[in-house]
Design a protein around this motif. Structure first.
Motif, PDB file in Angstrom:
ATOM      1  N   LYS A  60       0.823  -1.224   0.000  1.00 29.22           N
ATOM      2  CA  LYS A  60       0.000   0.000   0.000  1.00 29.22           C
ATOM      3  C   LYS A  60       0.848   1.262   0.000  1.00 29.22           C
ATOM      4  CE  LYS A  60      -4.577  -0.913   1.636  1.00 29.22           C
ATOM      5  NZ  LYS A  60      -5.552  -0.666   2.675  1.00 29.22           N
ATOM      6  N   ALA A  61       2.068   1.160   0.579  1.00 28.73           N
ATOM      7  CA  ALA A  61       2.919   2.344   0.704  1.00 28.73           C
ATOM      8  C   ALA A  61       3.373   2.875  -0.651  1.00 28.73           C
ATOM      9  CB  ALA A  61       4.133   2.015   1.572  1.00 28.73           C
ATOM     10  N   VAL A  62       3.247   2.079  -1.716  1.00 24.47           N
ATOM     11  CA  VAL A  62       3.690   2.581  -3.021  1.00 24.47           C
ATOM     12  C   VAL A  62       2.523   3.072  -3.880  1.00 24.47           C
ATOM     13  CG1 VAL A  62       5.753   1.125  -3.021  1.00 24.47           C
ATOM     14  CG2 VAL A  62       3.704   0.318  -4.184  1.00 24.47           C
ATOM     15  N   LYS A  63       1.324   3.055  -3.304  1.00 21.59           N
ATOM     16  CA  LYS A  63       0.169   3.615  -4.022  1.00 21.59           C
ATOM     17  C   LYS A  63       0.100   5.114  -3.740  1.00 21.59           C
ATOM     18  CE  LYS A  63      -2.130  -0.222  -5.479  1.00 21.59           C
ATOM     19  NZ  LYS A  63      -2.799  -1.286  -4.742  1.00 21.59           N
ATOM     20  N   PRO A  64      -0.164   5.921  -4.769  1.00 18.01           N
ATOM     21  CA  PRO A  64      -0.188   7.372  -4.537  1.00 18.01           C
ATOM     22  C   PRO A  64      -1.288   7.790  -3.563  1.00 18.01           C
ATOM     23  CG  PRO A  64      -0.292   6.850  -6.893  1.00 18.01           C
ATOM     24  CD  PRO A  64      -0.466   5.562  -6.154  1.00 18.01           C
ATOM     25  N   ILE A  65      -1.011   8.847  -2.838  1.00 22.20           N
ATOM     26  CA  ILE A  65      -2.027   9.442  -1.967  1.00 22.20           C
ATOM     27  C   ILE A  65      -1.965  10.960  -2.130  1.00 22.20           C
ATOM     28  CG2 ILE A  65      -2.065   7.628  -0.194  1.00 22.20           C
ATOM     29  CD1 ILE A  65      -0.445   9.989   1.336  1.00 22.20           C
ATOM     30  N   VAL A  66      -2.877  11.646  -1.488  1.00 22.70           N
ATOM     31  CA  VAL A  66      -2.927  13.100  -1.617  1.00 22.70           C
ATOM     32  C   VAL A  66      -1.592  13.725  -1.206  1.00 22.70           C
ATOM     33  CG1 VAL A  66      -3.975  15.172  -0.619  1.00 22.70           C
ATOM     34  CG2 VAL A  66      -5.406  13.300  -1.396  1.00 22.70           C
ATOM     35  N   GLY A  67      -1.102  14.629  -2.047  1.00 23.52           N
ATOM     36  CA  GLY A  67       0.178  15.295  -1.771  1.00 23.52           C
ATOM     37  C   GLY A  67       1.322  14.686  -2.560  1.00 23.52           C
ATOM     38  N   ASP A  68       1.107  13.481  -3.078  1.00 30.88           N
ATOM     39  CA  ASP A  68       2.187  12.821  -3.825  1.00 30.88           C
ATOM     40  C   ASP A  68       2.453  13.497  -5.161  1.00 30.88           C
ATOM     41  OD1 ASP A  68       3.455  10.734  -2.509  1.00 30.88           O
ATOM     42  OD2 ASP A  68       1.733   9.406  -2.752  1.00 30.88           O
ATOM     43  N   TRP A  69       3.719  13.427  -5.567  1.00 27.45           N
ATOM     44  CA  TRP A  69       4.101  13.796  -6.940  1.00 27.45           C
ATOM     45  C   TRP A  69       4.226  12.503  -7.711  1.00 27.45           C
ATOM     46  CZ3 TRP A  69       3.988  18.287  -9.395  1.00 27.45           C
ATOM     47  CH2 TRP A  69       3.878  19.443  -8.601  1.00 27.45           C
ATOM     48  N   ILE A  70       3.584  12.491  -8.869  1.00 28.92           N
ATOM     49  CA  ILE A  70       3.567  11.258  -9.663  1.00 28.92           C
ATOM     50  C   ILE A  70       3.977  11.559 -11.097  1.00 28.92           C
ATOM     51  CG2 ILE A  70       1.827  10.033  -8.290  1.00 28.92           C
ATOM     52  CD1 ILE A  70      -0.286  11.130 -10.180  1.00 28.92           C
ATOM     53  N   VAL A  71       4.245  10.485 -11.842  1.00 31.78           N
ATOM     54  CA  VAL A  71       4.599  10.606 -13.259  1.00 31.78           C
ATOM     55  C   VAL A  71       3.391  10.121 -14.037  1.00 31.78           C
ATOM     56  CG1 VAL A  71       6.145   9.737 -15.033  1.00 31.78           C
ATOM     57  CG2 VAL A  71       6.992  10.110 -12.688  1.00 31.78           C
ATOM     58  N   VAL A  72       2.859  10.972 -14.913  1.00 34.32           N
ATOM     59  CA  VAL A  72       1.673  10.542 -15.662  1.00 34.32           C
ATOM     60  C   VAL A  72       1.894  10.613 -17.173  1.00 34.32           C
ATOM     61  CG1 VAL A  72       0.072  11.227 -13.818  1.00 34.32           C
ATOM     62  CG2 VAL A  72       0.504  12.805 -15.715  1.00 34.32           C
ATOM     63  N   ASP A  73       1.143   9.775 -17.839  1.00 27.21           N
ATOM     64  CA  ASP A  73       1.142   9.742 -19.298  1.00 27.21           C
ATOM     65  C   ASP A  73      -0.163  10.420 -19.728  1.00 27.21           C
ATOM     66  OD1 ASP A  73       1.478   9.123 -21.907  1.00 27.21           O
ATOM     67  OD2 ASP A  73       1.178   6.952 -21.677  1.00 27.21           O
ATOM     68  N   PRO A  74      -0.090  11.690 -20.203  1.00 32.09           N
ATOM     69  CA  PRO A  74      -1.345  12.373 -20.536  1.00 32.09           C
ATOM     70  C   PRO A  74      -1.980  11.759 -21.788  1.00 32.09           C
ATOM     71  CG  PRO A  74       0.559  13.811 -20.912  1.00 32.09           C
ATOM     72  CD  PRO A  74       1.100  12.499 -20.466  1.00 32.09           C
TER      73      PRO A  74
END
Ligand code: GTP
Ligand code: MG
Ligand code: ZN
Length: 362
Positions: A60-74
């Protein structure tokens, strides 16, 4: 949208570099829904879904949560995106998830300041504040304790003094969110470009405070007619909100029970007064029970140390020892915890050496 305005620092720029060539973009999670995420990026708000690989991650610790910076494919519609990766977190607030499972719950990520909101009404409980402090001190964010509902309390200064006595220099502010009393002092802590999360029990006024700074009812707050529905959370999801003054706030649902996730070292920080006393007991392995020369017992006897505080310290230690055992059984000790354990062993060795030196000088 200028990403720096929403907390994109050099740390995240550096960690994003390996993804740059793939036409991926960085984004920050502002809200988690049941089946998707709302994120904000240079393209504005996007609805994002986890990639298949991320969806199946067990941890679960590697699932994004509020405040996280993530890499997305638009995606070509410019409104949606696929989440490809989670960038490392600079800070995170964590607790043990509610219930029996030995599992971490991350409450907020990448926050600079953490405001613990406490109500100056029936909600006030100094032992609960001690518990929150054990959770907070380790998270890497700067803590602030906010005593709200000062309008309902006749001796606010007494409460401030009580909290200051266990907070070791953490700022303690008192406000009344409904009357807007003391909120300018709080606003001075809400810095542009910095992320500030509000945590605390349900009904202490977290969303009311956010609405004051938003200048409209952005978050639903508990209606007076709902007061009888005790235990019902008004805020049911975490959300990242940009204030007009440029600060970035995270509202969280109230916590019903707070089980700790850290390790014994966290308790050593939040109860450093007791640790200091214990270090001067005559015997190094003093259990503070019947041993002679016990500084802890002496401090309780003289009133310098509140017995209830000491009991709470023991309770939290027991809880974290039990948790460590469970984590060991499940093989879930993280690298960070292993390092901490090693550091604690060194600390013990130094203490031992110091004590022996002291004795040889006597
Ligand atoms: N008397 C008084 N009431 C307040 C104050 N601040 C908030 N309240 C009231 O407390 C109730 C709960 O406020 P919320 O802002 O919904 O509390 P919350 O912390 O967001 O609660 P959850 O979303 O359930 O976690 C509402 O009825 C508010 O009007 C205050 O300073 N004084
Ligand atoms: Mg709320
Ligand atoms: Zn002792």
């Amino acid at each position: 949208m200028i990403l720096q305005d929403i907390g994109y620092t050099d740390f995240f720029i550096r960690h994003f570099l390996p993804y740059k060539e793939k036409n991926y973009i960085p984004a920050r999670v502002i809200r988690e829904n049941k089946t998707n995420y709302i994120v904000i990026s240079e393209l504005g708000e996007l609805t994002a879904h986890l990639s298949g690989k991320m969806m199946h991650a067990q941890d679960k610790a590697v699932k994004p949560i509020v405040g996280d910076w993530i890499v997305v494919d638009p995606q070509p519609d410019n409104q949606s995106a696929v989440i490809q990766a989670l960038l490392p977190r600079q800070t995170q607030v964590e607790r043990k998830s509610a219930g029996e499972k030995t599992e971490v719950q991350i409450i907020a990520a990448n926050i600079d300041k953490l405001i613990l909101v406490v109500g100056l009404d029936d909600n006030f409980n100094i032992r609960r504040i001690e518990r929150y402090l054990t959770m907070i001190y380790d998270c890497g964010a700067e803590p602030i304790i906010l005593l709200n509902k000062a309008d309902l309390c006749e001796n606010v200064d007494d409460y401030i003094a009580q909290v200051e006595a266990i907070a070791f220099g953490t700022p303690v502010l008192s406000v009344s969110a409904v009357n807007a009393d003391g909120l300018e002092e709080l606003e001075a802590h809400l810095t542009k470009g910095k992320t500030i999360a509000l945590i605390g029990s349900s009904g202490v006024g977290k969303s009311t405070i956010i609405n004051h700074f938003m200048r409209y009812e952005k978050m639903e707050v508990k209606k007076v007619s709902d007061e009888k529905h005790q235990g019902r959370h008004t805020t049911t999801h975490r959300e990242l909100i940009l204030l007009p003054n440029g600060a970035i706030m995270i509202d969280t649902p109230g916590m019903r029970e707070l089980q700790l996730w850290g390790d014994e070292e966290n308790v050593a920080q939040s109860f450093s007064d007791i640790e200091e006393l214990a270090a001067s007991c005559k015997f190094m392995d003093c259990q503070h029970e019947t041993e002679p020369g016990c500084s802890v017992k002496e401090a309780i006897g003289s009133g310098e140390l509140d017995k209830k505080r000491y009991k709470n310290y023991l309770k939290q230690l027991r809880e974290l020892k039990h948790l460590a055992k469970r984590k060991d059984q499940l093989g879930r000790h993280t690298e960070k915890q292993r390092c901490k354990k090693f550091a604690a062993q060194i600390k013990d060795a130094v203490k031992f050496k110091k004590r022996n030196n002291l004795k040889s000088h006597k």
